[in-house]
Write a protein that holds these residues in place. Sequence first.
Motif, PDB file in Angstrom:
ATOM      1  N   MET A  47       0.859  -1.347  -0.219  1.00 11.98           N
ATOM      2  CA  MET A  47       0.432  -0.210   0.165  1.00 11.98           C
ATOM      3  C   MET A  47       1.032   1.250  -0.109  1.00 11.98           C
ATOM      4  SD  MET A  47      -3.127   1.059  -0.212  1.00 11.98           S
ATOM      5  CE  MET A  47      -3.942  -0.068   0.348  1.00 11.98           C
ATOM      6  N   THR A  48       0.365   2.294   0.155  1.00 10.71           N
ATOM      7  CA  THR A  48       1.444   3.582  -0.435  1.00 10.71           C
ATOM      8  C   THR A  48       0.587   4.865   0.466  1.00 10.71           C
ATOM      9  OG1 THR A  48       1.752   2.968  -2.800  1.00 10.71           O
ATOM     10  CG2 THR A  48       1.891   5.761  -2.177  1.00 10.71           C
ATOM     11  N   THR A  57      -5.723   6.778   1.551  1.00  7.32           N
ATOM     12  CA  THR A  57      -5.659   8.323   2.298  1.00  7.32           C
ATOM     13  C   THR A  57      -6.519   8.331   3.339  1.00  7.32           C
ATOM     14  OG1 THR A  57      -8.232   7.896   1.446  1.00  7.32           O
ATOM     15  CG2 THR A  57      -5.797   8.549  -0.338  1.00  7.32           C
ATOM     16  N   LYS A  58      -7.847   7.076   4.325  1.00  3.63           N
ATOM     17  CA  LYS A  58      -8.886   7.989   5.061  1.00  3.63           C
ATOM     18  C   LYS A  58      -7.815   8.063   6.126  1.00  3.63           C
ATOM     19  CE  LYS A  58      -9.506   2.722   6.264  1.00  3.63           C
ATOM     20  NZ  LYS A  58      -8.461   2.253   4.556  1.00  3.63           N
ATOM     21  N   SER A  81      -0.065  14.296   9.193  1.00  4.02           N
ATOM     22  CA  SER A  81      -1.174  13.060   8.391  1.00  4.02           C
ATOM     23  C   SER A  81      -0.167  12.012   8.086  1.00  4.02           C
ATOM     24  CB  SER A  81      -1.573  14.301   7.107  1.00  4.02           C
ATOM     25  OG  SER A  81      -2.188  12.997   6.232  1.00  4.02           O
ATOM     26  N   MET A  82       0.514  11.913   7.424  1.00  6.09           N
ATOM     27  CA  MET A  82       1.206  10.807   7.715  1.00  6.09           C
ATOM     28  C   MET A  82       1.577   9.575   9.119  1.00  6.09           C
ATOM     29  SD  MET A  82       3.108   9.514   4.300  1.00  6.09           S
ATOM     30  CE  MET A  82       2.688  10.252   3.549  1.00  6.09           C
ATOM     31  N   ASP A  83       1.806  10.689   9.984  1.00  6.32           N
ATOM     32  CA  ASP A  83       2.367   9.351  11.324  1.00  6.32           C
ATOM     33  C   ASP A  83       0.920   8.546  11.609  1.00  6.32           C
ATOM     34  OD1 ASP A  83       4.206   9.148  13.894  1.00  6.32           O
ATOM     35  OD2 ASP A  83       1.955  10.260  14.663  1.00  6.32           O
ATOM     36  N   SER A  84       0.017   9.316  11.361  1.00  2.82           N
ATOM     37  CA  SER A  84      -1.480   8.693  11.446  1.00  2.82           C
ATOM     38  C   SER A  84      -1.678   7.847  10.362  1.00  2.82           C
ATOM     39  CB  SER A  84      -2.663   9.873  11.643  1.00  2.82           C
ATOM     40  OG  SER A  84      -2.324  11.024  12.450  1.00  2.82           O
ATOM     41  N   THR A  85      -1.695   7.906   9.585  1.00  5.59           N
ATOM     42  CA  THR A  85      -1.616   6.823   9.039  1.00  5.59           C
ATOM     43  C   THR A  85      -0.675   5.601   9.123  1.00  5.59           C
ATOM     44  OG1 THR A  85      -1.907   8.658   6.515  1.00  5.59           O
ATOM     45  CG2 THR A  85      -1.685   5.836   6.202  1.00  5.59           C
ATOM     46  N   LEU A  86       0.788   5.888   9.435  1.00  4.15           N
ATOM     47  CA  LEU A  86       1.480   5.344   9.977  1.00  4.15           C
ATOM     48  C   LEU A  86       1.030   4.131  10.782  1.00  4.15           C
ATOM     49  CD1 LEU A  86       4.858   7.095   9.982  1.00  4.15           C
ATOM     50  CD2 LEU A  86       4.447   4.926   8.436  1.00  4.15           C
TER      51      LEU A  86
END
Length: 252
Positions: free
Chosen positions: A1-2, A155-156, A182-187
């Motif tokens: 995923m990305t 993205t979510k 935003s990236m940290d929340s996704t990680l």
Amino acid sequence: MTYCVGMMLDKGLVLMSDTRTNSGVDNISVFRKMHHWSVPGERIIALMTAGNLATTQSVISLLEERTKTPEEREPSILRAPTMFQVANIVGDLLAETIRKSQQSNDHMSGGPKFTASIILAGQIAGMEPRLFLIYPEGNFIEASEDTPFFQIGETKYGRPIILRAYNRTMEFGDAAKLLMVSMDSTLAANLSVGMPLDLLVLEKDRFVPTHEQRIHASDEFFQAISKGWSEALRSAFNELPPYALDTDRQKD
């Protein structure tokens, strides 16, 4: 995923992508998903990819090949007169690459589905910076006042962060910090998105990268952002008014 994000500001463009690719929990690799080309003083073009790795690498390789001698290898993104035409070139190439890959695998029962999407950003001298989201079919949409940023991949988890804090007038540093949150929340929510991260800042009318950095898990600033955001969320939650259960209300 990305997870990739492209954001428009009054000052220019800010892009961030992760680098993790995986085909199972025991097959994880790092691949660059952000690429850029520039002609100093004339244009800068950047893109980020999500989807089937073979497809996206093929598109990047073909674009790169055409930039070597753009006057001899048309159509080249370094000779297109507008960013709209650049988006057309990239979209057509993406759709054609997917079509050829899928045709060669159609005979395989349950074979892989080839799909990918691209965020395209850049500026050509005499025109405004522009940001596009290109779909697997080759069609695309452009960022606007109503939709000033695009995401591809997972993205979510990071989207609510951007929606609450984004401001088109913000400084580049604040935009980079917002994308890190935003990236940290996704990680934290999805193991298929991973470090290191790539950050690219494109200032309006400069035509070379204003700032470019690979952010590793050991990066002290990113660690501070991650820790600070977690602590701020816990603090904000604890300051919210308590909810009284029915049993508590009956005692009043």
